[in-house]
Scaffold this motif. Structure first.
Motif, PDB file in Angstrom:
ATOM      1  N   ASN A   1       0.812  -1.211   0.000  1.00 62.03           N
ATOM      2  CA  ASN A   1       0.000   0.000   0.000  1.00 62.03           C
ATOM      3  C   ASN A   1       0.847   1.262   0.000  1.00 62.03           C
ATOM      4  O   ASN A   1       0.375   2.326  -0.361  1.00 62.03           O
ATOM      5  CB  ASN A   1      -0.931   0.018   1.218  1.00 62.03           C
ATOM      6  CG  ASN A   1      -1.990  -1.053   1.134  1.00 62.03           C
ATOM      7  OD1 ASN A   1      -2.165  -1.682   0.109  1.00 62.03           O
ATOM      8  ND2 ASN A   1      -2.695  -1.263   2.226  1.00 62.03           N
ATOM      9  N   LYS A   2       2.073   1.178   0.437  1.00 62.14           N
ATOM     10  CA  LYS A   2       2.937   2.356   0.532  1.00 62.14           C
ATOM     11  C   LYS A   2       3.769   2.583  -0.731  1.00 62.14           C
ATOM     12  O   LYS A   2       4.501   3.559  -0.809  1.00 62.14           O
ATOM     13  CB  LYS A   2       3.883   2.222   1.735  1.00 62.14           C
ATOM     14  CG  LYS A   2       3.153   2.120   3.060  1.00 62.14           C
ATOM     15  CD  LYS A   2       2.407   3.398   3.364  1.00 62.14           C
ATOM     16  CE  LYS A   2       1.699   3.325   4.693  1.00 62.14           C
ATOM     17  NZ  LYS A   2       0.949   4.511   5.003  1.00 62.14           N
ATOM     18  N   LEU A   3       3.659   1.701  -1.709  1.00 64.30           N
ATOM     19  CA  LEU A   3       4.450   1.862  -2.934  1.00 64.30           C
ATOM     20  C   LEU A   3       4.107   3.158  -3.658  1.00 64.30           C
ATOM     21  O   LEU A   3       4.973   3.769  -4.281  1.00 64.30           O
ATOM     22  CB  LEU A   3       4.264   0.659  -3.858  1.00 64.30           C
ATOM     23  CG  LEU A   3       4.889  -0.653  -3.377  1.00 64.30           C
ATOM     24  CD1 LEU A   3       4.605  -1.774  -4.363  1.00 64.30           C
ATOM     25  CD2 LEU A   3       6.387  -0.488  -3.176  1.00 64.30           C
ATOM     26  N   TRP A   4       2.867   3.583  -3.555  1.00 70.56           N
ATOM     27  CA  TRP A   4       2.486   4.828  -4.221  1.00 70.56           C
ATOM     28  C   TRP A   4       3.256   6.012  -3.622  1.00 70.56           C
ATOM     29  O   TRP A   4       3.649   6.919  -4.352  1.00 70.56           O
ATOM     30  CB  TRP A   4       0.970   5.050  -4.159  1.00 70.56           C
ATOM     31  CG  TRP A   4       0.440   5.353  -2.797  1.00 70.56           C
ATOM     32  CD1 TRP A   4       0.034   4.447  -1.854  1.00 70.56           C
ATOM     33  CD2 TRP A   4       0.278   6.643  -2.212  1.00 70.56           C
ATOM     34  NE1 TRP A   4      -0.379   5.107  -0.724  1.00 70.56           N
ATOM     35  CE2 TRP A   4      -0.245   6.453  -0.915  1.00 70.56           C
ATOM     36  CE3 TRP A   4       0.508   7.945  -2.653  1.00 70.56           C
ATOM     37  CZ2 TRP A   4      -0.541   7.521  -0.063  1.00 70.56           C
ATOM     38  CZ3 TRP A   4       0.220   9.002  -1.807  1.00 70.56           C
ATOM     39  CH2 TRP A   4      -0.303   8.782  -0.530  1.00 70.56           C
ATOM     40  N   GLU A   5       3.466   5.969  -2.315  1.00 74.95           N
ATOM     41  CA  GLU A   5       4.224   7.042  -1.665  1.00 74.95           C
ATOM     42  C   GLU A   5       5.664   7.062  -2.166  1.00 74.95           C
ATOM     43  O   GLU A   5       6.232   8.133  -2.406  1.00 74.95           O
ATOM     44  CB  GLU A   5       4.203   6.874  -0.148  1.00 74.95           C
ATOM     45  CG  GLU A   5       2.847   7.120   0.468  1.00 74.95           C
ATOM     46  CD  GLU A   5       2.812   6.847   1.958  1.00 74.95           C
ATOM     47  OE1 GLU A   5       3.670   6.085   2.463  1.00 74.95           O
ATOM     48  OE2 GLU A   5       1.913   7.387   2.619  1.00 74.95           O
ATOM     49  N   GLN A   6       6.244   5.887  -2.344  1.00 79.30           N
ATOM     50  CA  GLN A   6       7.609   5.805  -2.861  1.00 79.30           C
ATOM     51  C   GLN A   6       7.681   6.330  -4.291  1.00 79.30           C
ATOM     52  O   GLN A   6       8.630   7.024  -4.659  1.00 79.30           O
ATOM     53  CB  GLN A   6       8.122   4.369  -2.791  1.00 79.30           C
ATOM     54  CG  GLN A   6       8.337   3.880  -1.378  1.00 79.30           C
ATOM     55  CD  GLN A   6       8.763   2.417  -1.334  1.00 79.30           C
ATOM     56  OE1 GLN A   6       8.898   1.752  -2.360  1.00 79.30           O
ATOM     57  NE2 GLN A   6       8.966   1.913  -0.133  1.00 79.30           N
ATOM     58  N   ALA A   7       6.661   5.999  -5.089  1.00 77.04           N
ATOM     59  CA  ALA A   7       6.637   6.461  -6.484  1.00 77.04           C
ATOM     60  C   ALA A   7       6.557   7.987  -6.552  1.00 77.04           C
ATOM     61  O   ALA A   7       7.268   8.619  -7.334  1.00 77.04           O
ATOM     62  CB  ALA A   7       5.457   5.828  -7.219  1.00 77.04           C
ATOM     63  N   VAL A   8       5.721   8.578  -5.716  1.00 83.15           N
ATOM     64  CA  VAL A   8       5.582  10.035  -5.697  1.00 83.15           C
ATOM     65  C   VAL A   8       6.875  10.684  -5.192  1.00 83.15           C
ATOM     66  O   VAL A   8       7.346  11.684  -5.761  1.00 83.15           O
ATOM     67  CB  VAL A   8       4.362  10.461  -4.842  1.00 83.15           C
ATOM     68  CG1 VAL A   8       4.321  11.961  -4.648  1.00 83.15           C
ATOM     69  CG2 VAL A   8       3.067   9.965  -5.485  1.00 83.15           C
ATOM     70  N   HIS A   9       7.450  10.102  -4.171  1.00 85.87           N
ATOM     71  CA  HIS A   9       8.714  10.629  -3.643  1.00 85.87           C
ATOM     72  C   HIS A   9       9.806  10.591  -4.710  1.00 85.87           C
ATOM     73  O   HIS A   9      10.537  11.567  -4.906  1.00 85.87           O
ATOM     74  CB  HIS A   9       9.140   9.828  -2.407  1.00 85.87           C
ATOM     75  CG  HIS A   9      10.471  10.246  -1.858  1.00 85.87           C
ATOM     76  ND1 HIS A   9      10.647  11.428  -1.161  1.00 85.87           N
ATOM     77  CD2 HIS A   9      11.695   9.656  -1.932  1.00 85.87           C
ATOM     78  CE1 HIS A   9      11.926  11.534  -0.829  1.00 85.87           C
ATOM     79  NE2 HIS A   9      12.579  10.475  -1.287  1.00 85.87           N
TER      80      HIS A   9
END
Length: 129
Positions: free
Chosen positions: A3-11
């Motif tokens: 679920n946190k992969l999107w945060e990594q992608a945005v970062h």
């Protein structure tokens, strides 16, 4: 963790310039798609809005991914808003745009709206699939 992969992608997208790499439409679309997979419709919408500020014009894929994010979050009203806003930026919604918006309406229990969109496809020279 998934679920946190999107945060990594945005970062990653926003740290690219620090490495002297300018984000392009593929970079943005990848981050928007990561948000869509997680149902993070607000982030996806913010990213598509940030694209012109980075001199990267959004394309149909950008908008389709935002519509998909809205679908996953059961935000059918926003999905329809994004679909209708494509014309304002000289983009023509395609079959994927309409199918995803129809799915968003169905997921939100808006069957009449889903049927209305489906019925509009022949007038737009698209075949329902």
């Amino acid at each position: 963790k998934k679920n946190k992969l999107w945060e990594q992608a945005v970062h990653l997208l926003f740290t690219m310039p620090a490495f002297r790499v300018d984000p392009d439409v593929i970079s943005f679309n990848s981050a928007i798609s990561a948000c869509a997979r997680a149902g993070e419709w607000e982030c996806a919408l913010q990213l598509v809005g940030a694209m012109p500020l980075s001199s990267v014009p959004p394309d149909e894929i950008s908008y389709n991914a935002v519509i998909s994010a809205c679908e996953k979050a059961s935000r059918w009203e926003m999905a329809l808003h994004v679909l209708s806003s494509m014309h304002a930026v000289q983009l023509v919604p395609d079959r994927i745009s309409y199918n995803t918006a129809i799915s968003a309406c169905a997921a939100g229990g808006q069957w009449e709206m889903a049927v209305q969109l489906l019925a509009s496809l022949p007038e737009l020279k698209m075949r329902p699939d």
